[in-house]
Write a protein that holds these residues in place. Structure first.
Motif, PDB file in Angstrom:
ATOM      1  N   ALA A  24     -55.759 -31.979 -10.516  1.00  0.00           N
ATOM      2  CA  ALA A  24     -56.123 -32.266  -9.108  1.00  0.00           C
ATOM      3  C   ALA A  24     -55.086 -31.645  -8.092  1.00  0.00           C
ATOM      4  CB  ALA A  24     -56.308 -33.712  -8.782  1.00  0.00           C
ATOM      5  N   ALA A  25     -53.841 -31.752  -8.771  1.00  0.00           N
ATOM      6  CA  ALA A  25     -52.562 -31.143  -7.925  1.00  0.00           C
ATOM      7  C   ALA A  25     -52.570 -29.541  -8.042  1.00  0.00           C
ATOM      8  CB  ALA A  25     -51.421 -31.626  -8.567  1.00  0.00           C
ATOM      9  N   ALA A  26     -53.170 -28.982  -9.212  1.00  0.00           N
ATOM     10  CA  ALA A  26     -53.381 -27.758  -9.388  1.00  0.00           C
ATOM     11  C   ALA A  26     -54.458 -27.128  -8.475  1.00  0.00           C
ATOM     12  CB  ALA A  26     -53.516 -27.330 -10.862  1.00  0.00           C
ATOM     13  N   GLN A  27     -55.647 -27.914  -8.474  1.00  0.00           N
ATOM     14  CA  GLN A  27     -56.420 -27.486  -7.497  1.00  0.00           C
ATOM     15  C   GLN A  27     -55.908 -27.434  -5.877  1.00  0.00           C
ATOM     16  OE1 GLN A  27     -59.896 -29.972  -8.758  1.00  0.00           O
ATOM     17  NE2 GLN A  27     -60.440 -28.708 -10.316  1.00  0.00           N
ATOM     18  N   LEU A  28     -55.472 -28.544  -5.745  1.00  0.00           N
ATOM     19  CA  LEU A  28     -54.847 -28.636  -4.231  1.00  0.00           C
ATOM     20  C   LEU A  28     -54.094 -27.365  -4.064  1.00  0.00           C
ATOM     21  CD1 LEU A  28     -54.605 -29.751  -1.575  1.00  0.00           C
ATOM     22  CD2 LEU A  28     -52.947 -31.426  -2.752  1.00  0.00           C
ATOM     23  N   GLN A  29     -53.098 -27.210  -5.045  1.00  0.00           N
ATOM     24  CA  GLN A  29     -52.106 -26.048  -4.774  1.00  0.00           C
ATOM     25  C   GLN A  29     -53.056 -24.511  -4.702  1.00  0.00           C
ATOM     26  OE1 GLN A  29     -49.423 -25.568  -7.925  1.00  0.00           O
ATOM     27  NE2 GLN A  29     -48.001 -23.917  -6.821  1.00  0.00           N
TER      28      GLN A  29
END
Length: 371
Positions: free
Chosen positions: A133-138
């Motif tokens: 999820a954090a990678a997708q947000l980034q």
């Protein structure tokens, strides 16, 4: 008196022939005895000679028969039953929470053997999902930043155009003497500043574009997805299943609460349907042996049982070559020792008795040509 004399004379006359025949009978009796004794001695000597000749002849016949028929087969009792044994270990660490098999139990491929505590693995899966999820947000932020830099480039180009037109007017006014040198220098400075801002916007746009991989598969997203896959595999590996059909062995040391360590054997699966015999033949016995020859196998544990078999493979090296410490004969202390070559014997039929790994066996291989 006369009659008595007459009778006595008659008796003497009657007795006279007996005295005369006694020497003749005495002579005839020894002759017959000598003939009988000679015949008996001759028969005894004949039997003795026949016996003396019969024993060596019998030995020669038996030895010749053995020598002629000894080349039809070659055998060894240096043979043992072998089976595929799979050592079962876990691919994840953790305490054992459940044991589903016991010693000697038959299992099929895919049957559950034991389970490892999945709680830490579930936490790892949740952590991997958060990383995704954090990678997708980034990734979204990078794309937004790239879009913003495009606007900065447009604005920088507009500012540069305005500053350039102002400089052109200052050049005309300076030529006509209607402006000051200071105003002209300020116009030049504004042009340089607009150029610098445009270059900075283009650099930021290039960096933002470089951070976005074509196709949308961002490295951060791919790493997070790989972490999720690994966590899911670890959860699957927490349930240990049998890789093949067989019999469970050494399961008595597997207990609930025991810590399973990656690479440490917990139990074994013996594939009883894939048994064979490894026969170690002397190197001199291999001259006429080749793959496919028929053979028969008998077992010390099962007297009277013979199983039809065949030669499957002949080893590519002697047993000493595959030992942990092969013999080194280059030091001069060399003693020739007959080497043995491992030969795999496969069963042509399923043995009627259970095969146990390590059983002693005797193998007879039928050669194609006798002596």
């Amino acid at each position: 008196m006369n009659e008595m004399k007459k009778i006595s004379r008659e008796d003497e006359t009657a007795d006279a022939p007996h005295h005369d025949r006694a020497p003749e009978a005495a002579i005839a009796a020894p002759a017959d005895a000598m003939v009988d004794e000679t015949a008996v001695i001759t028969k005894r000597n004949l039997k003795r000679i026949m016996l003396l000749l019969a024993v060596p002849l019998l030995i020669l016949l038996v030895g010749g028969w053995i020598w002629i028929n000894s080349g039809k087969t070659v055998g060894t009792d240096n043979a043992y039953v072998k089976q595929d044994i799979t050592s079962i270990s876990t691919q994840v660490n953790g305490p054992v929470i459940e044991v589903d098999v016991k010693e000697g139990q038959r299992v099929r491929r895919g049957d559950i053997l034991f389970r490892v505590d999945p709680a830490p693995l579930q936490v790892a899966l949740a952590n991997a999902q958060a990383q995704l999820a954090a990678a997708q947000l980034q990734t979204v932020q990078l794309k937004t930043q790239a879009s913003g830099t495009s606007g900065d480039i447009v604005g920088g180009q507009a500012n540069l155009s305005i500053a350039q037109r102002a400089l052109d007017r200052q050049n005309q006014l300076l030529a006509q003497g209607f402006t000051t040198r200071s105003a002209h220098d300020d116009a030049i400075n504004e042009v340089e500043k607009a150029r610098a801002q445009l270059a900075d916007a283009r650099a930021r746009a290039a960096n933002a574009s470089a951070a976005i991989v074509p196709g949308g598969n961002q490295p951060q997203v791919a790493a997070a997805q790989a972490a999720i896959m690994k966590a899911q595999l670890d959860l699957q590996h927490a349930i240990v299943r049998s890789p093949s059909d067989g019999v469970v062995a050494k399961a008595d040391r597997l207990l609930v609460g025991q810590t399973a360590i990656t690479g440490l054997s917990m139990l074994s699966i013996v594939r009883d349907k894939a048994a064979w015999v490894e026969a170690n033949f002397k190197e001199g016995d291999l001259a006429r042996m080749h793959v496919g020859l028929p053979a028969s196998v008998s077992f010390d544990a099962y007297p009277g049982l013979k199983v039809k078999s065949r030669v499957c493979t002949i080893g590519s090296g002697t047993g000493s070559e595959f030992s942990v410490l092969p013999a080194q004969n280059a030091n001069g202390n060399w003693v020739k020792v007959t080497q043995r070559v491992p030969v795999r014997i496969c069963f042509d039929q399923t043995p009627p008795r259970d095969m146990i790994a390590g059983l002693s066996a005797k193998v007879e291989v039928e050669l194609e040509q006798a002596r």
